[in-house]
Design an enzyme around this catalytic site. Structure first.
Site, PDB file in Angstrom:
ATOM      1  CB  CYS A   2      -0.859   0.031   1.258  1.00  0.00           C
ATOM      2  SG  CYS A   2      -1.901  -1.403   1.425  1.00  0.00           S
ATOM      3  NE  ARG A  27       4.706   1.871  -1.238  1.00  0.00           N
ATOM      4  CZ  ARG A  27       5.626   1.894  -0.287  1.00  0.00           C
ATOM      5  NH1 ARG A  27       6.766   2.498  -0.502  1.00  0.00           N
ATOM      6  NH2 ARG A  27       5.415   1.327   0.887  1.00  0.00           N
ATOM      7  CD1 TRP A  74      -0.048  -5.508  -3.785  1.00  0.00           C
ATOM      8  CD2 TRP A  74      -0.011  -6.499  -1.777  1.00  0.00           C
ATOM      9  NE1 TRP A  74       0.507  -6.750  -3.939  1.00  0.00           N
ATOM     10  CE2 TRP A  74       0.538  -7.387  -2.730  1.00  0.00           C
ATOM     11  CE3 TRP A  74      -0.094  -6.911  -0.448  1.00  0.00           C
ATOM     12  CZ2 TRP A  74       1.006  -8.651  -2.392  1.00  0.00           C
ATOM     13  CZ3 TRP A  74       0.365  -8.180  -0.116  1.00  0.00           C
ATOM     14  CH2 TRP A  74       0.909  -9.030  -1.092  1.00  0.00           C
ATOM     15  CG  ASN A  99       1.901   0.388   4.048  1.00  0.00           C
ATOM     16  OD1 ASN A  99       1.650  -0.797   3.880  1.00  0.00           O
ATOM     17  ND2 ASN A  99       3.099   0.896   3.809  1.00  0.00           N
ATOM     18  N   GLY A 100      -0.065  -1.602   6.096  1.00  0.00           N
ATOM     19  CA  GLY A 100       0.361  -2.554   7.121  1.00  0.00           C
ATOM     20  C   GLY A 100      -0.774  -3.498   7.475  1.00  0.00           C
ATOM     21  CD  GLU A 481      17.813 -11.815  -9.307  1.00  0.00           C
ATOM     22  OE1 GLU A 481      17.328 -12.404  -8.344  1.00  0.00           O
ATOM     23  OE2 GLU A 481      17.380 -10.716  -9.712  1.00  0.00           O
ATOM     24  CE  LYS A 485      14.227  -9.757 -11.236  1.00  0.00           C
ATOM     25  NZ  LYS A 485      15.092  -9.667 -10.097  1.00  0.00           N
ATOM     26  CD  GLU A 488      10.412 -10.438  -9.369  1.00  0.00           C
ATOM     27  OE1 GLU A 488      11.534 -10.321  -9.907  1.00  0.00           O
ATOM     28  OE2 GLU A 488      10.004  -9.684  -8.485  1.00  0.00           O
ATOM     29  CG  HIS A 504      21.149 -35.974  -7.886  1.00  0.00           C
ATOM     30  ND1 HIS A 504      21.555 -37.221  -7.477  1.00  0.00           N
ATOM     31  CD2 HIS A 504      22.278 -35.291  -8.180  1.00  0.00           C
ATOM     32  CE1 HIS A 504      22.876 -37.283  -7.508  1.00  0.00           C
ATOM     33  NE2 HIS A 504      23.336 -36.118  -7.936  1.00  0.00           N
ATOM     34  CE  LYS A 603      11.776  -1.832  -6.454  1.00  0.00           C
ATOM     35  NZ  LYS A 603      12.525  -2.842  -7.231  1.00  0.00           N
TER      36      LYS A 603
END
Ligand code: AGP
Length: 608
Positions: A2, A27, A74, A99-100, A481, A485, A488, A504, A603
């Site tokens: 948020c 964000r 969010w 926010n939270g 990484e 990417k 995402e 394996h 974000k």
């Protein structure tokens, strides 16, 4: 997560609030809203979806007034919808943005319902609006109502509040979630981060944990966690405002990928003196702390965790320092044994990641000291750590972290050298590594020239559902990484494996529909990696190999080799990151996804 914006001014604030929301879009969010006090009443407008939907609604129904709050939500409690969007109100009197997460909201909600309050959303935030209303109705003034309400909330939050009886006043509270005050001339602001307010001010006051602030156009008063009035320092924002614009690029992510030659240089150039790392860059207290280090514990999440994994190879392999790396959300919830002389290193782009911050707070009393490697000045991790090394990457807007990662690696290499001096790293080795680092900007520049080849290569991925990324040594975390990417921003399932693990299990997945990306090291693992590539090829898997010319990996049927510049081995993890970033970017563009704001992601992950 948020985003909050608030303003009190002489002029009408809705344009400032809307621009602030646009600047917080990066964000991550799923609805947006605004409440403005027009001198008499609070008017509110909310929309599900993008800030543009709110802007369109404001065109038809403008909100004018000199104080207001706005929010991008969010979803945590309750699905994305107009009813759940902020600001939340109690009747017509009070409006709140938050926010939270309020952990005890169910209990508070039951009590409020017994007292006769009706709820119009499924959010935890609505309890705050009703608690404020209840406190004011029982005689508390507006400010004490916020103080009492905050005291009854469990969890992490940042709040912005306006009240219809308090002309031009804004109250802000911070406990666990970021909130900054923008100091203007005859006007003042609040926001989740500085970027939201850059069009109106470049002077900022960072609230501390537990602070409550009261803002009018001309005055800012802050109370600390003990209820004492305190002065918080005002700092000037340093980055050029162009740092928050796309310029010639279509997406922030691409702009940020292309900034890497410059920002990796900014991460080390002022920290080198006479071809050695200047340890004062870590803070005045660094030397006596580093003298006592016996081992390192690195904590981070996501991409920052991958940077930590590479640092482990450097700390143990180059310097001989025992080093453990763990994701924050695991570390903080298990009993841990912390040995004497442990330097706790947190790595974070935002400096606000809830789990990383909580892990630091949990162990503070048991560690030798804490160091954070962070990109956001004034963020919670920077303020709460004993030492810090800023990554100097400038604002990173794309949700997918790119330049923050490569600059974290540069900083971790500097850290390895300064601490490693006290262990196995000789002055000659340090000079050699520093000399190699000087080549980094040019090597990144060279690898960016692979862009059009990678754009072509991306066609082989756009229609696929799955992919595999392989690496060995320091390039194994780079494979992780690269896979992150791709997941995402292109929403393709991507798994990373150390190449030696192939037979394996994951080899069973390999067929023509599973492209396999490999980053090929130039070290003594190369022959083993080549054997792994044969195993993939033999099963009809299509291979994409990033390798330097000296690696002698040949293109052939189903094997596409993309030539990397030759480079010192120490730089491989940093430079090999670039083509993988470009690959995910081009695949996402082909698929038409929202590159800078991928679905469901935020974000700055300020809730656990
Ligand atoms: C990176 O592309 C991701 N968006 C994510 O994994 C991120 O690295 C993670 O949430 C940690 O964030 P931080 O670096 O701000 O702490």
């Amino acid at each position: 997560m948020c985003g909050i914006v608030g303003a009190t001014a002489e002029r009408s604030v809705s344009g400032i609030l809307l621009e602030g929301l646009r600047r917080l879009e990066y964000r991550g969010y799923d609805s947006a809203g605004m409440a403005v006090w027009d001198g008499e009443l609070i008017h509110r407008l909310r929309r599900e979806g993008k800030v543009q939907a709110l802007a369109d609604a404001l065109d038809g129904q403008p909100l004018t007034g000199s104080a207001g709050i706005a929010h991008t939500r969010w979803a945590t409690h309750g699905k994305p919808s107009e009813h759940n969007a902020h600001p939340h109100m109690s009747g017509t009197s009070v409006a709140v943005v938050h926010n939270g997460i309020i952990e005890n909201f169910e209990e508070l909600k039951s009590e409020l319902m017994i007292s006769g309050y009706n709820f119009s959303s499924q959010t935890d935030t609505e309890v705050i609006a009703h608690l404020l209303d209840q406190a004011i109705k029982s005689g508390a003034d507006h400010l004490s109502a916020v103080k009492d309400t905050v005291a009854s909330l469990d969890g992490a939050f940042a709040l912005g509040v306006i009240h219809e009886d308090k002309p031009g006043e804004l109250i802000a509270a911070r406990q666990g979630s970021p909130l900054v005050i923008g100091v203007g001339i005859g006007e003042n602001f609040i926001a989740s981060d500085q970027l939201a307010l850059l069009p109106v001010t470049d002077r900022f006051m960072f609230l501390e944990e537990g602070d409550i602030a009261h803002l009018t156009r001309d005055e800012i008063t802050v109370w600390d966690i003990n209820g004492e009035i305190v002065e918080r320092e005002v700092t000037q924002y340093k980055h050029a405002t162009s740092a928050t614009e796309k310029g010639k690029f279509k997406h922030f992510m691409m702009k940020e990928i292309y900034e890497q030659p410059t920002v990796t240089l900014a991460a080390f150039q002022d920290r080198i003196q006479d071809a050695l790392v200047n340890e004062r860059a870590f803070g005045e207290q660094a030397a006596p702390i580093f003298d006592q280090v016996k081992q390192i514990q690195i904590i981070a999440c996501g991409t920052s965790y991958h940077a930590g994994l590479i640092a482990k190879y450097w700390m143990e392999g180059l310097a001989g320092i025992p080093c453990h790396v763990e994701v924050a959300s695991e570390y903080r919830y298990r009993p841990v044994v912390i040995q004497e002389g442990t330097l706790f290193i947190s790595i974070s782009q935002s400096g606000e990641t809830a789990d990383t911050l909580a892990a630091l707070r949990d162990v503070k009393d048991q560690i030798l000291a804490s160091l954070t490697i962070c990109n956001v000045p004034g963020s919670s991790l920077v303020r709460e750590s004993d030492l810090c090394l800023m990554t100097n990457a400038g604002p990173e807007i794309g949700v997918a972290s790119t330049k923050a990662f490569t600059t974290q690696l540069v900083c971790l290499l500097l850290t390895t050298l300064v601490i490693g001096r006290r262990f196995k790293i000789t002055e000659a080795l340090e000079r050699q590594i520093v000399e190699s680092m000087m080549l980094l900007p040019a090597l990144i520049e060279e690898s960016l020239q692979m862009d059009s080849d990678i754009e072509l290569m991306s066609q082989a991925f756009a229609e696929k559902q799955h992919s595999l990324f392989l690496g060995r040594g320091t390039l194994y975390p780079i494979a992780m990484e690269g896979a992150l990417k791709l997941k995402e921003i292109s929403y393709i399932h991507a798994e990373a494996y150390p190449a030696g693990e192939l037979k394996h299990g994951p080899l069973a997945l390999v067929d023509k529909d599973m492209p396999v990306v490999t980053v090929a090291p130039r070290n003594d693992m190369l022959d083993k990696l080549k054997a792994n590539l044969q195993e993939v090829s033999a099963r009809g898997g299509e291979l994409f190999v990033f390798a330097g010319c000296t690696q002698k990996v040949q293109s052939g049927e189903g094997v596409h080799v993309l030539g990397m510049p030759d480079m010192p081995e120490i730089l491989e993890p940093i430079v090999y990151t670039i083509p993988l970033q470009l690959l995910s970017y081009h695949v996402a563009v082909l698929k038409g996804t929202d590159v800078d704001q991928p679905r469901n992601l935020a974000k700055s992950v300020t809730v656990e």
